[in-house]
Design a protein around this motif. Structure first.
Motif, mmCIF file in Angstrom:
data_model
loop_
_atom_site.group_PDB
_atom_site.id
_atom_site.type_symbol
_atom_site.label_atom_id
_atom_site.label_comp_id
_atom_site.label_asym_id
_atom_site.label_seq_id
_atom_site.Cartn_x
_atom_site.Cartn_y
_atom_site.Cartn_z
ATOM 1 N N ASP A 247 -4.240 -30.115 -15.178
ATOM 2 C CA ASP A 247 -5.634 -29.730 -15.006
ATOM 3 C C ASP A 247 -6.374 -30.615 -14.015
ATOM 4 O OD1 ASP A 247 -5.485 -31.909 -16.747
ATOM 5 O OD2 ASP A 247 -7.376 -31.381 -17.732
ATOM 6 N N VAL A 248 -5.796 -31.781 -13.687
ATOM 7 C CA VAL A 248 -6.408 -32.658 -12.671
ATOM 8 C C VAL A 248 -6.562 -31.917 -11.352
ATOM 9 C CG1 VAL A 248 -5.996 -34.712 -11.244
ATOM 10 C CG2 VAL A 248 -5.606 -34.801 -13.724
ATOM 11 N N PHE A 249 -5.661 -30.970 -11.079
ATOM 12 C CA PHE A 249 -5.657 -30.253 -9.812
ATOM 13 C C PHE A 249 -6.482 -28.959 -9.858
ATOM 14 C CE2 PHE A 249 -1.696 -32.544 -10.435
ATOM 15 C CZ PHE A 249 -1.635 -33.342 -9.293
ATOM 16 N N ASP A 250 -7.137 -28.714 -10.961
ATOM 17 C CA ASP A 250 -7.850 -27.450 -11.160
ATOM 18 C C ASP A 250 -9.334 -27.594 -10.822
ATOM 19 O OD1 ASP A 250 -8.765 -24.987 -11.907
ATOM 20 O OD2 ASP A 250 -8.050 -25.085 -13.979
ATOM 21 N N VAL A 251 -9.696 -27.218 -9.604
ATOM 22 C CA VAL A 251 -11.072 -27.351 -9.147
ATOM 23 C C VAL A 251 -11.999 -26.384 -9.877
ATOM 24 C CG1 VAL A 251 -12.584 -27.209 -7.113
ATOM 25 C CG2 VAL A 251 -10.310 -28.168 -6.892
ATOM 26 N N SER A 252 -11.441 -25.347 -10.476
ATOM 27 C CA SER A 252 -12.293 -24.386 -11.196
ATOM 28 C C SER A 252 -13.022 -25.039 -12.364
ATOM 29 C CB SER A 252 -11.460 -23.203 -11.694
ATOM 30 O OG SER A 252 -10.590 -23.591 -12.742
ATOM 31 N N LYS A 253 -12.554 -26.204 -12.800
ATOM 32 C CA LYS A 253 -13.205 -26.903 -13.901
ATOM 33 C C LYS A 253 -14.476 -27.630 -13.453
ATOM 34 C CE LYS A 253 -8.964 -27.527 -16.586
ATOM 35 N NZ LYS A 253 -9.392 -26.603 -17.653
ATOM 36 N N GLU A 254 -14.700 -27.715 -12.152
ATOM 37 C CA GLU A 254 -15.929 -28.336 -11.654
ATOM 38 C C GLU A 254 -17.110 -27.385 -11.843
ATOM 39 O OE1 GLU A 254 -16.259 -31.364 -10.716
ATOM 40 O OE2 GLU A 254 -14.137 -31.954 -10.557
ATOM 41 N N SER A 255 -18.295 -27.932 -11.892
ATOM 42 C CA SER A 255 -19.494 -27.125 -12.129
ATOM 43 C C SER A 255 -19.810 -26.243 -10.923
ATOM 44 C CB SER A 255 -20.686 -28.034 -12.410
ATOM 45 O OG SER A 255 -21.053 -28.753 -11.246
ATOM 46 N N ASP A 256 -20.507 -25.148 -11.182
ATOM 47 C CA ASP A 256 -20.935 -24.270 -10.095
ATOM 48 C C ASP A 256 -21.852 -25.024 -9.132
ATOM 49 O OD1 ASP A 256 -19.501 -22.162 -11.125
ATOM 50 O OD2 ASP A 256 -21.208 -21.291 -12.200
ATOM 51 N N LYS A 257 -22.642 -25.934 -9.671
ATOM 52 C CA LYS A 257 -23.543 -26.721 -8.826
ATOM 53 C C LYS A 257 -22.756 -27.559 -7.830
ATOM 54 C CE LYS A 257 -27.229 -30.201 -8.995
ATOM 55 N NZ LYS A 257 -28.066 -31.059 -9.882
ATOM 56 N N ASP A 258 -21.689 -28.215 -8.293
ATOM 57 C CA ASP A 258 -20.874 -29.029 -7.391
ATOM 58 C C ASP A 258 -20.146 -28.161 -6.369
ATOM 59 O OD1 ASP A 258 -21.630 -31.468 -8.309
ATOM 60 O OD2 ASP A 258 -19.822 -31.869 -9.464
ATOM 61 N N LYS A 259 -19.662 -27.017 -6.794
ATOM 62 C CA LYS A 259 -19.003 -26.120 -5.841
ATOM 63 C C LYS A 259 -19.965 -25.698 -4.744
ATOM 64 C CE LYS A 259 -15.943 -24.279 -9.414
ATOM 65 N NZ LYS A 259 -15.663 -23.117 -10.290
ATOM 66 N N GLU A 260 -21.216 -25.496 -5.096
ATOM 67 C CA GLU A 260 -22.232 -25.125 -4.116
ATOM 68 C C GLU A 260 -22.531 -26.297 -3.186
ATOM 69 O OE1 GLU A 260 -24.439 -22.354 -2.294
ATOM 70 O OE2 GLU A 260 -23.480 -21.924 -4.225
ATOM 71 N N ARG A 261 -22.615 -27.490 -3.755
ATOM 72 C CA ARG A 261 -22.909 -28.680 -2.950
ATOM 73 C C ARG A 261 -21.831 -28.951 -1.916
ATOM 74 N NH1 ARG A 261 -22.237 -32.900 -6.300
ATOM 75 N NH2 ARG A 261 -23.157 -34.358 -4.805
ATOM 76 N N TYR A 262 -20.578 -28.729 -2.308
ATOM 77 C CA TYR A 262 -19.468 -28.996 -1.388
ATOM 78 C C TYR A 262 -19.217 -27.834 -0.430
ATOM 79 C CZ TYR A 262 -18.004 -33.426 -3.422
ATOM 80 O OH TYR A 262 -17.950 -34.742 -3.810
ATOM 81 N N GLY A 263 -19.677 -26.671 -0.774
ATOM 82 C CA GLY A 263 -19.464 -25.506 0.073
ATOM 83 C C GLY A 263 -18.320 -24.663 -0.439
ATOM 84 N N LYS A 264 -18.551 -23.356 -0.518
ATOM 85 C CA LYS A 264 -17.539 -22.452 -1.066
ATOM 86 C C LYS A 264 -16.616 -21.931 0.037
ATOM 87 C CE LYS A 264 -20.274 -21.146 -5.112
ATOM 88 N NZ LYS A 264 -20.868 -20.049 -5.906
ATOM 89 N N HIS A 265 -16.058 -22.859 0.773
ATOM 90 C CA HIS A 265 -15.042 -22.532 1.776
ATOM 91 C C HIS A 265 -13.875 -23.481 1.564
ATOM 92 C CE1 HIS A 265 -16.692 -26.054 3.858
ATOM 93 N NE2 HIS A 265 -17.869 -25.461 3.860
#
Length: 429
Positions: A247-265
């Motif tokens: 699960d360390v490699f599973d980025v889906s566990k990060e928050s939607d806010k963080d995914k937005e901050r980093y960019g959804k690309h």
């Protein structure tokens, strides 16, 4: 952004024969249980016994333009159309294509006097990644392999050297350090292949199978224990622990806010994955970002490429600082070379290793430093010229490694870094 490289060299074929063979050799070494256990000299081992240092290496493949990033030359015949902008370091300016990075420059430093005397993709990538001049018939370990060797704690459950990249094959060789320290490749930012328990095998069955394997291994070791059998057992145990930590490699566990901050690309996702890995103590993480080989339409391509790079990179720098990890994490942003100051007839810039820049920050680096200088139109280094060898020593010194020491592999001594070079001491904190 994806594009076809303009120079058409063999190094920019999607899957090269060399890359395929490197990947196959690494997989074969792991599968056969041949991970080498060559020890570093006791002086190094003792020095690093309590080290918690990590390294994040971001490789901008193709050759990012220093004039459109770290060393702008406004109002000159080579400067191009973009303006320099102020940064959080008084008196230091970078290109306007990096507005987010400009706000975190007080955590970073720039080496503007890099001269690697090279304009070949393959040679440049090898030399920047190993700190050694490329010599036919000689292979040196990648930056990540060396880092994993000296920084990975005993019994560490995760790989010490992780390469995060887009689709296709990718590997970073470990040479005489052995396959144990070659990169574990995360293609498209996904977990390592074959690291998931088969659905047809229950957890209970898996536990019983491992208990039986351990009994058989112990019995065999009691009679015919060898370095090879120890290496096989070690590699198997690490693979088993890796499956438990998948699960360390599973980025889906990060928050939607963080995914937005980093960019959804792609690059944003890969940088968020890098944060997860660094938080778990992985000693060396490399993230690749491609398509900087801008022989055509250099300015349009850099708008898009650096537009992808800027926000995720600055966000990660800020997050590492806020989470207390930056002081122990060395950040390096490199390419195989820079790009020509002269703008060609296709509004592009060609290969240029004569005067370009590398960005560093974090562990062991003087924040806000600018080392070296190029002339007014960026065609030559005029102050503190350095090359890949000096940089390699600097990286290791920044994380507490005496880069003048040697590895002892099977009774043979190998200098950790090019003994003819030394660190950029004024860059070190």
């Amino acid at each position: 952004m994806r594009c076809n490289y303009a120079c058409g060299t063999a190094d920019h074929v999607a899957v090269s024969r060399r890359g395929f063979l490197q990947a196959a050799a690494t997989f074969g070494g792991v599968a056969a249980g041949t991970w080498g256990s060559g020890l570093v000299q006791p002086a190094i081992a003792g020095q690093l016994a309590s080290s918690q240092k990590r390294i994040l290496n971001i490789f901008l493949h193709g050759g990012v333009s220093q004039l459109e990033s770290w060393d702008p030359k406004p109002n000159t015949d080579t400067g191009g159309p973009f303006r320099p902008i102020a940064t959080s370091v008084p008196g230091t300016q970078i290109c306007e294509l990096l507005p987010h990075t400009a706000k975190v420059m007080h955590h970073l430093a720039i080496v503007r006097g890099v001269n690697t005397k090279n304009g070949d993709h393959g040679k440049g990538q090898i030399e920047m990644s190993t700190g050694r001049n490329r010599i036919p018939g000689t292979e040196y370990p990648h930056f990540g392999a060396v880092s994993a060797k000296v920084l990975t704690p005993e019994q560490f459950p995760l790989p010490g050297h992780v390469l995060v990249h887009g689709g296709g094959n990718g590997s970073s060789p470990s040479a005489y350090l052995g396959p144990k320290f070659a990169s574990v490749s995360l293609s498209d930012g996904k977990a390592p292949q074959y690291s998931e328990r088969l659905a047809s095998v229950t957890e209970e069955a898996e536990s019983r199978r491992n208990q039986f394997r351990q009994l058989a291994s112990d019995r065999f070791a009691g009679r015919r224990r060898t370095a090879d059998t120890d290496a096989y057992t070690s590699s198997y145990e690490q693979a088993r622990q890796l499956m438990q930590r998948r699960d360390v490699f599973d980025v889906s566990k990060e928050s939607d806010k963080d995914k937005e901050r980093y960019g959804k690309h792609e690059f944003g996702t890969h940088m968020l994955l890098a944060r997860r890995l660094l938080e778990q103590g992985v000693p060396f993480v490399q993230v690749n970002h491609s398509n900087y080989d801008t022989h055509f339409e250099n300015f349009d391509f850099h708008i898009e490429q650096l537009g992808e790079f800027d926000q995720p990179f600055a966000t990660l720098v800020g997050d590492l600082h806020e989470r207390g990890l930056l002081k122990d994490t060395l950040i390096v942003v490199m390419s195989e070379f820079g790009r020509t100051p002269k703008i060609n007839k296709n509004y592009g810039r060609d290969h240029w290793g004569t005067a370009w820049s590398v960005c560093l920050g974090g562990a062991g680096i003087q924040p806000g430093a600018v080392i070296g200088k190029t002339n007014d139109n960026g065609t030559a280094v005029t102050d503190r010229e350095v090359d890949h060898g000096h940089l390699f020593h600097t990286y290791l010194r920044a994380v507490g490694v005496d880069s003048k020491l040697e590895f002892n592999i099977g009774g043979r001594k190998f200098p950790i870094a090019d003994p003819a070079k030394s660190a950029i001491t004024e860059l070190l904190a």
